[in-house]
Design an enzyme around this catalytic site. Structure first.
Site, PDB file in Angstrom:
ATOM      1  N   ASP A 156       0.031  18.360 -51.455  1.00 33.38           N
ATOM      2  CA  ASP A 156      -1.010  17.626 -50.750  1.00 33.38           C
ATOM      3  C   ASP A 156      -2.023  17.165 -51.801  1.00 33.38           C
ATOM      4  OD1 ASP A 156      -3.308  16.854 -49.431  1.00 33.38           O
ATOM      5  OD2 ASP A 156      -3.214  18.433 -47.915  1.00 33.38           O
ATOM      6  N   LYS A 203      -7.722  10.200 -49.097  1.00 29.37           N
ATOM      7  CA  LYS A 203      -9.143  10.050 -49.466  1.00 29.37           C
ATOM      8  C   LYS A 203      -9.453   8.922 -50.488  1.00 29.37           C
ATOM      9  CE  LYS A 203     -11.148  14.442 -48.118  1.00 29.37           C
ATOM     10  NZ  LYS A 203     -10.181  15.437 -47.649  1.00 29.37           N
ATOM     11  N   PHE A 250      -6.190  23.527 -47.081  1.00 27.87           N
ATOM     12  CA  PHE A 250      -6.659  22.591 -46.052  1.00 27.87           C
ATOM     13  C   PHE A 250      -5.730  21.398 -46.031  1.00 27.87           C
ATOM     14  CE2 PHE A 250      -8.984  19.068 -44.226  1.00 27.87           C
ATOM     15  CZ  PHE A 250      -9.453  19.648 -43.063  1.00 27.87           C
TER      16      PHE A 250
HETATM   17  C1  LIG Z   1      -9.467  15.851 -46.461  1.00 25.19           C
HETATM   18  C2  LIG Z   1      -8.143  16.475 -46.646  1.00 25.19           C
HETATM   19  C3  LIG Z   1      -7.121  16.315 -45.695  1.00 25.19           C
HETATM   20  C4  LIG Z   1      -7.344  15.612 -44.385  1.00 25.19           C
HETATM   21  O1  LIG Z   1      -7.615  14.265 -44.565  1.00 25.19           O
HETATM   22  P1  LIG Z   1      -8.161  13.389 -43.318  1.00 25.19           P
HETATM   23  O2  LIG Z   1      -8.194  11.998 -43.867  1.00 25.19           O
HETATM   24  O3  LIG Z   1      -9.503  13.939 -42.968  1.00 25.19           O
HETATM   25  O4  LIG Z   1      -7.196  13.544 -42.210  1.00 25.19           O
HETATM   26  C5  LIG Z   1      -5.888  16.863 -45.964  1.00 25.19           C
HETATM   27  N1  LIG Z   1      -5.655  17.534 -47.105  1.00 25.19           N
HETATM   28  C6  LIG Z   1      -6.610  17.703 -48.041  1.00 25.19           C
HETATM   29  C7  LIG Z   1      -6.275  18.436 -49.299  1.00 25.19           C
HETATM   30  C8  LIG Z   1      -7.889  17.188 -47.835  1.00 25.19           C
HETATM   31  O5  LIG Z   1      -8.833  17.386 -48.747  1.00 25.19           O
END
Ligand SMILES: *Cc1c(COP(=O)(O)O)cnc(C)c1O
Length: 425
Positions: free
Chosen positions: A248, A277, A157
């Site tokens: 990420d 986050k 994700f």
């Molecule tokens: C939540 C998340 C995102 C997206 O972050 P947003 O602030 O909602 O755009 C991207 N990568 C990972 C691993 C995430 O958990």
């Protein structure tokens, strides 16, 4: 009087003086807000520490933390102070000018990670967009690749913008939004043979791989920790072939994994990584970080109006300094061990429903058996009735991502609520 009882009695005094404000109406809400979310039928009104209260005055223990975001919980004094001071001083001026606190936050991040440079934005998806743009520019200007490919993993994700839903290896997020972005290729996670095959297969079709983008632990995709040997072999491959390794760290970074960055659990360093986050403790901020070797953006290449503004940076810096001052990494480690041990004990009592418990630090998942009729969102609804907030990571995984300040007593309380919830099925 406990803080909870105090807040309760204060709110009843307020109500008797001012009368109850108009009750929350989900019908009115749904009439005006786009229906992009399937929401639980409550509205949270206030919080302190790991506790939140809804508009009916019901108290919950918050093991969602705004989806792994409220690093210091709710109403933490350090955040209140940073927010208050900065909003009174200067909150936004744009990047036409130097923003000293942006530099201070970048310095903290560089001193506490493998990165040398930082670009600030406002969310995780944007941080990944920045990383993708940086990798593509690197491919064109350094690697001489005209049509660069970025490899990502199934069940990953990376966000909801067009480039990041394309990077996300889950068709459910892409459905209905074609044409997707060209230049991505997917492999199964934690499978080194599949990755090596993909790289040579792409090579043979004259499509060269510029970067590999992965989560150190897949969060949304089911709380799947990365395998050390897998990531170490990827690091070798990237070094041999000049491919960039992008991690990420949006969900797992900022101490949630028991290390400040998820990659520290894997014994490797990425060339580029992203954070969001937990970085602002709940104030919107994101960051793309890179080593000097790929610090190739020039003025005009990338920008954000809000990115790195004094408000977000001052709050984020306070969150970073509080992590250090309160030695929260140690708490994350200890509370994580306690939580996993407790969840495993519960799993043993429900072997027909629970398959496994896994995670790092304070990002943990309890996976239900594929054969069990239970699905995560149903268990979570019952847990909510029992006063515990949880979030799914797919239909079969219940995710536990409390604030990093969570106490031993709160973990015990949560474990008891999970057990009571499972007992009711
Ligand atoms: C939540 C998340 C995102 C997206 O972050 P947003 O602030 O909602 O755009 C991207 N990568 C990972 C691993 C995430 O958990």
């Amino acid at each position: 009087m406990s803080p909870e009882a105090l807040i309760q009695s204060l709110s009843s005094i307020t109500e008797s003086v001012f009368g109850t404000s108009s009750p929350f109406s989900s019908t009115e809400f749904d009439e005006h807000v786009m229906t992009t979310y399937a929401r639980y039928p409550i509205a949270l009104e206030r919080g302190t520490g790991c506790r939140v209260w809804d508009t009916e005055g019901r108290e919950y223990l918050d093991f969602v933390a705004g989806i792994a975001t409220c690093t210091l919980g709710h109403a933490h004094p350090a955040m209140i102070q940073a927010v208050t001071e900065q909003i009174k001083t200067l909150h936004h001026v744009s990047n036409l000018y130097y923003v000293p606190v942006q530099g201070e936050l970048a310095k903290w991040l560089v001193e506490h990670s493998c990165a040398d440079h930082v670009f600030f934005c406002n969310s995780g998806a944007e941080a990944n967009e920045g990383a993708i743009k940086l990798a593509r520019k690197y491919a064109h200007t350094v690697l001489n690749i005209d049509d660069p490919v970025i490899i990502t993993a199934h069940a990953s994700f990376h966000g909801r913008t067009l480039a990041t839903i394309t990077a996300t290896g889950q068709p459910k997020y892409q459905k209905g939004f074609s044409p997707l972005m060209p230049g991505f290729y997917y492999v199964p996670y934690n499978d080194i043979n599949a990755l090596e095959t993909a790289i040579s297969e792409l090579d043979s079709r004259d499509r060269r791989v510029a970067a590999i983008l992965l989560e150190a632990l897949q969060g949304e995709g089911g709380v799947n920790p990365g395998d050390q040997a897998y990531f170490q072999r990827i690091r070798q491959l990237c070094d041999e072939k000049g491919i960039l390794l992008i991690l990420d760290e949006v969900q797992v970074g900022m101490a949630r994994s028991g290390k400040l960055w998820g990659y520290e659990n894997l014994g490797i360093e990425p060339d580029i990584f992203t954070s969001a986050k937990g970085l602002g403790g709940g104030i919107p901020i994101g960051a793309t970080l890179c080593k000097s070797s790929c610090n190739i953006f020039q003025p005009g290449d990338h920008a954000s109006t809000f990115g790195g503004n004094p408000f977000a940076c001052a709050v984020s810096l306070a969150v970073c300094q509080t992590l250090e001052r309160e030695n929260l990494l140690e708490n994350v480690h200890d509370r994580g061990e306690q939580l996993r041990a407790g969840l495993r004990a519960i799993a043993e009592k429900y072997p027909d429903h629970i398959k496994t418990v896994r995670g790092w630090g304070l990002i943990n998942g309890m996976e239900l058996h594929a054969e069990s009729p239970l699905i995560s969102s149903e268990v979570i609804k019952v847990a909510m009735d029992n006063g515990l907030l949880l979030v799914p990571a797919g239909p079969k995984v219940i995710r536990f991502v409390p604030p990093l300040i969570v106490t031993e007593a709160e973990i015990n309380w949560a474990l008891d609520a999970v057990e009571r919830s499972l007992a009711s099925f």
